[in-house]
Design a protein around this motif. Structure first.
Motif, PDB file in Angstrom:
ATOM      1  N   TRP A   1       1.828  13.331  -9.635  1.00  0.00           N
ATOM      2  CA  TRP A   1       2.314  13.055  -8.275  1.00  0.00           C
ATOM      3  C   TRP A   1       1.773  11.723  -7.770  1.00  0.00           C
ATOM      4  CZ3 TRP A   1       6.434  14.687  -6.248  1.00  0.00           C
ATOM      5  CH2 TRP A   1       6.916  15.967  -6.517  1.00  0.00           C
ATOM      6  N   VAL A   2       0.528  11.414  -8.141  1.00  0.00           N
ATOM      7  CA  VAL A   2      -0.058  10.131  -7.735  1.00  0.00           C
ATOM      8  C   VAL A   2       0.747   8.989  -8.353  1.00  0.00           C
ATOM      9  CG1 VAL A   2      -2.087   8.627  -7.984  1.00  0.00           C
ATOM     10  CG2 VAL A   2      -2.384  11.021  -7.319  1.00  0.00           C
ATOM     11  N   VAL A   3       1.038   9.101  -9.643  1.00  0.00           N
ATOM     12  CA  VAL A   3       1.817   8.069 -10.335  1.00  0.00           C
ATOM     13  C   VAL A   3       3.213   7.966  -9.716  1.00  0.00           C
ATOM     14  CG1 VAL A   3       2.924   7.492 -12.543  1.00  0.00           C
ATOM     15  CG2 VAL A   3       0.542   8.252 -12.504  1.00  0.00           C
ATOM     16  N   HIS A   4       3.809   9.102  -9.438  1.00  0.00           N
ATOM     17  CA  HIS A   4       5.140   9.166  -8.826  1.00  0.00           C
ATOM     18  C   HIS A   4       5.158   8.429  -7.488  1.00  0.00           C
ATOM     19  CE1 HIS A   4       8.079  11.291  -6.229  1.00  0.00           C
ATOM     20  NE2 HIS A   4       8.819  11.345  -7.316  1.00  0.00           N
ATOM     21  N   THR A   5       4.167   8.682  -6.659  1.00  0.00           N
ATOM     22  CA  THR A   5       4.071   8.044  -5.351  1.00  0.00           C
ATOM     23  C   THR A   5       3.887   6.538  -5.496  1.00  0.00           C
ATOM     24  OG1 THR A   5       3.174  10.059  -4.404  1.00  0.00           O
ATOM     25  CG2 THR A   5       2.779   8.045  -3.179  1.00  0.00           C
ATOM     26  N   GLN A   6       3.075   6.126  -6.460  1.00  0.00           N
ATOM     27  CA  GLN A   6       2.882   4.695  -6.698  1.00  0.00           C
ATOM     28  C   GLN A   6       4.189   4.031  -7.142  1.00  0.00           C
ATOM     29  OE1 GLN A   6      -0.393   5.026  -9.465  1.00  0.00           O
ATOM     30  NE2 GLN A   6      -1.893   4.473  -7.896  1.00  0.00           N
TER      31      GLN A   6
ATOM     32  N   GLN B   1       9.141  -0.315   5.643  1.00  0.00           N
ATOM     33  CA  GLN B   1       7.752  -0.118   6.061  1.00  0.00           C
ATOM     34  C   GLN B   1       7.477   1.363   6.293  1.00  0.00           C
ATOM     35  OE1 GLN B   1       5.506  -2.820   6.184  1.00  0.00           O
ATOM     36  NE2 GLN B   1       4.142  -1.065   6.089  1.00  0.00           N
ATOM     37  N   ALA B   2       8.436   2.072   6.883  1.00  0.00           N
ATOM     38  CA  ALA B   2       8.281   3.525   7.092  1.00  0.00           C
ATOM     39  C   ALA B   2       8.199   4.259   5.760  1.00  0.00           C
ATOM     40  CB  ALA B   2       9.437   4.064   7.936  1.00  0.00           C
ATOM     41  N   ILE B   3       9.017   3.848   4.791  1.00  0.00           N
ATOM     42  CA  ILE B   3       8.969   4.456   3.449  1.00  0.00           C
ATOM     43  C   ILE B   3       7.599   4.214   2.833  1.00  0.00           C
ATOM     44  CG2 ILE B   3       9.849   4.253   1.081  1.00  0.00           C
ATOM     45  CD1 ILE B   3      12.632   3.703   2.330  1.00  0.00           C
ATOM     46  N   GLU B   4       7.153   2.976   2.919  1.00  0.00           N
ATOM     47  CA  GLU B   4       5.858   2.612   2.335  1.00  0.00           C
ATOM     48  C   GLU B   4       4.709   3.353   3.017  1.00  0.00           C
ATOM     49  OE1 GLU B   4       3.641  -1.537   1.152  1.00  0.00           O
ATOM     50  OE2 GLU B   4       5.744  -1.596   1.764  1.00  0.00           O
ATOM     51  N   ASN B   5       4.744   3.441   4.353  1.00  0.00           N
ATOM     52  CA  ASN B   5       3.679   4.135   5.075  1.00  0.00           C
ATOM     53  C   ASN B   5       3.593   5.601   4.682  1.00  0.00           C
ATOM     54  OD1 ASN B   5       3.005   1.795   6.414  1.00  0.00           O
ATOM     55  ND2 ASN B   5       4.090   2.314   8.284  1.00  0.00           N
TER      56      ASN B   5
ATOM     57  N   THR C   1       0.452   7.488   2.841  1.00  0.00           N
ATOM     58  CA  THR C   1      -0.154   8.714   3.364  1.00  0.00           C
ATOM     59  C   THR C   1      -0.158   9.802   2.298  1.00  0.00           C
ATOM     60  OG1 THR C   1       0.583   8.175   5.604  1.00  0.00           O
ATOM     61  CG2 THR C   1       0.016  10.468   5.179  1.00  0.00           C
ATOM     62  N   LEU C   2       0.964   9.949   1.595  1.00  0.00           N
ATOM     63  CA  LEU C   2       1.036  10.928   0.510  1.00  0.00           C
ATOM     64  C   LEU C   2       0.021  10.599  -0.580  1.00  0.00           C
ATOM     65  CD1 LEU C   2       4.919  11.314   0.134  1.00  0.00           C
ATOM     66  CD2 LEU C   2       3.324  13.049   0.973  1.00  0.00           C
TER      67      LEU C   2
END
Length: 197
Positions: free
Chosen positions: A40-45, A158-162, A166-167
């Motif tokens: 999940w960490v890799v996915h979020t990155q 920016q909202a997507i990135e924020n 957070t995730l």
């Protein structure tokens, strides 16, 4: 007396074996959870990198469009087309990567038409230039609308990135907690085994 000590040794051995099995099973389950959490960490990155790359390739497309208009060099027209394809591929990847996140899907629902409109304006500008009918008023109108769309896209990206940041913080914290859990389980298990040996 001999049979009692044999039973005691056999029981101790069985208990140690049981403890090893319990520690191994608990460790295995924790490692499985840790592996899933790491994915999940890799996915979020990947999502965060994709949105950053969308901005880069969109900027490259704009630069190529401007360079084509100023120089009439067809190489810039090809660069523009390549950058456009990359942007759409990245948006497609982001849609797939965030398929489990309704908030991000909604943002992409808003972002994708803006990107399409941005490219439409860029192409309109190229077409008008080729027709030699790109007057200052039309050019200003295209630029103004492009700036307005750019601001909207920036806010959405920016909202997507924020949200992804957070995730990522939550996932990183959960990963660290799982790692500590594994260390504690293994440590307690070995202490218990050594005490019963």
């Amino acid at each position: 007396m001999n049979k009692v000590s044999e039973k005691f040794v056999g029981g101790g051995f069985s208990l140690a074996l049981l403890l090893i099995s319990v520690v191994a099973a608990a460790s295995y389950l924790s490692i499985q959870r840790l592996t899933a959490q790491k994915q999940w960490v890799v996915h979020t990155q990947q999502v965060t990198e994709s949105i950053a790359r969308v901005r880069i390739h969109l900027g490259n497309a704009e630069s190529a469009q401007n360079s084509y208009i100023f120089t009439e060099n067809r190489l810039y027209r090809e660069t523009y087309k390549q950058q456009k394809q990359k942007v759409y591929q990245l948006l497609k990847d982001m849609r797939r990567l965030s398929s489990n996140n309704p908030n991000q899907q909604n943002r992409l629902d808003t972002l994708e038409p803006l990107v399409a409109e941005k490219f439409s304006l860029l192409e309109q500008s190229i077409d008008l230039f080729k027709e030699k009918s790109l007057d200052k008023a039309t050019q200003r109108s295209i630029v103004d609308r492009g700036v307005e769309i750019g601001k909207q896209m920036q806010a959405i990206s920016q909202a997507i990135e924020n949200e992804e940041k957070t995730l990522l913080q939550g996932e990183t914290s959960a990963t660290e907690d799982l790692f500590q859990e594994i260390v504690i389980i293994v440590s307690l298990g070995y202490i218990a085994i050594l005490n019963h040996s």
